[in-house]
Motif scaffolding. Sequence first.
Motif, mmCIF file in Angstrom:
data_model
loop_
_atom_site.group_PDB
_atom_site.id
_atom_site.type_symbol
_atom_site.label_atom_id
_atom_site.label_comp_id
_atom_site.label_asym_id
_atom_site.label_seq_id
_atom_site.Cartn_x
_atom_site.Cartn_y
_atom_site.Cartn_z
ATOM 1 N N MET A 67 20.032 37.205 38.743
ATOM 2 C CA MET A 67 19.423 36.955 40.058
ATOM 3 C C MET A 67 18.362 37.994 40.394
ATOM 4 N N LEU A 68 17.846 38.662 39.360
ATOM 5 C CA LEU A 68 16.918 39.768 39.581
ATOM 6 C C LEU A 68 15.629 39.320 40.265
ATOM 7 N N ASP A 69 15.117 38.145 39.915
ATOM 8 C CA ASP A 69 13.866 37.671 40.522
ATOM 9 C C ASP A 69 13.989 37.589 42.042
ATOM 10 N N LYS A 70 15.114 37.067 42.515
ATOM 11 C CA LYS A 70 15.326 36.948 43.964
ATOM 12 C C LYS A 70 15.472 38.325 44.613
ATOM 13 N N ALA A 92 12.049 39.923 44.793
ATOM 14 C CA ALA A 92 11.239 39.251 45.814
ATOM 15 C C ALA A 92 11.602 39.758 47.211
ATOM 16 N N LYS A 93 12.886 39.912 47.475
ATOM 17 C CA LYS A 93 13.338 40.433 48.774
ATOM 18 C C LYS A 93 12.855 41.856 48.984
ATOM 19 N N ASP A 151 8.752 47.420 48.928
ATOM 20 C CA ASP A 151 9.231 48.151 47.747
ATOM 21 C C ASP A 151 8.367 47.743 46.548
ATOM 22 N N THR A 152 7.627 48.711 45.990
ATOM 23 C CA THR A 152 6.710 48.414 44.879
ATOM 24 C C THR A 152 7.237 48.906 43.535
ATOM 25 N N ARG A 153 8.469 49.340 43.491
ATOM 26 C CA ARG A 153 9.016 49.844 42.226
ATOM 27 C C ARG A 153 9.171 48.717 41.206
ATOM 28 N N GLU A 161 13.740 49.523 37.817
ATOM 29 C CA GLU A 161 14.167 50.565 38.761
ATOM 30 C C GLU A 161 15.017 49.965 39.884
ATOM 31 N N ILE A 162 14.613 48.824 40.376
ATOM 32 C CA ILE A 162 15.369 48.151 41.441
ATOM 33 C C ILE A 162 16.734 47.717 40.913
ATOM 34 N N LEU A 163 16.736 47.181 39.691
ATOM 35 C CA LEU A 163 18.001 46.749 39.070
ATOM 36 C C LEU A 163 18.967 47.920 38.928
ATOM 37 N N ASN A 164 18.464 49.039 38.429
ATOM 38 C CA ASN A 164 19.331 50.205 38.229
ATOM 39 C C ASN A 164 19.900 50.712 39.555
ATOM 40 N N GLU A 165 19.087 50.694 40.603
ATOM 41 C CA GLU A 165 19.577 51.122 41.916
ATOM 42 C C GLU A 165 20.695 50.210 42.399
#
Length: 262
Positions: free
Chosen positions: A106-109, A112-113, A119-121, A125-129
């Motif tokens: 569900m990473l794309d969603k 997108a949020k 958030d421009t990371r 990086e977002i996944l790891n957080e």
Amino acid sequence: MAIDLIFFNDGILVFDVEHWIELRKTYRIIGEIIGNTAFVPSLPLKINPEEVLLLLDKGIVNVLRITSASSDPTVSQQKLMHFENELLQSQATEYKKSRRIQLESMLDKIVAKRRETGDTRSPEEILNEEIEKSTIVTKSNMIWPISLKPFNFSQFVSEPVNMEEVSKFSTKLKKLVYKDLWEKQYYITQGDKFGGDFLVYLGDPICHHAIFIVRCVESEQKISPSEIVAFGRLGTSVRKKAVLASLLDDKVSYVTINWIDA
């Protein structure tokens, strides 16, 4: 030879796969698998109090509490702490692997949020957080331990746990109802998900559906007509007989609720 069960965090666990097989095939003890490795159920098996009390009564098991990691008090605490830390780390690692698989789907969603909030990371990086903040495992909530191999408890110092201590997690009524059903050759599991105390099967739950939902009712407990009707309807809706179990002169007595459409 009696099977050794391990008392830990108010639960009684089986870690040896051979013991698990023997308990299920020979003694019809089902318990609940609570280990998990990459979505594959694994030991330990948690055994319900009524199952343990029956096994203790029959002399089939011993219940042991691990008291220290060594007979030498100068090193026992350090060894036990090291052991727990290793278990904690291994469980955190497995949990993160499982959680990563879930979040990647569900990473794309998620990204997108995050973009909507500025958030421009990078997605990684977002996944790891997300993984880090949703996979917190502590000693208070970890399963002790997850292992695919038999665990050697002979290296630890242990003490026996008696039946009185185990009895605190059940009631006389539940203990006697479970024993009575077991001696009638049924398979029994916990019935919470169907609003009862036990689910009763003619054969192993792997191959059979439950035929009874049993609710234990203490002699001094009041149960209203509306509760009886609701329990009967529940049994009918899931195609099982709703059964009330009580003690009458210290013997288990059953009342079956039959739902008849008029």
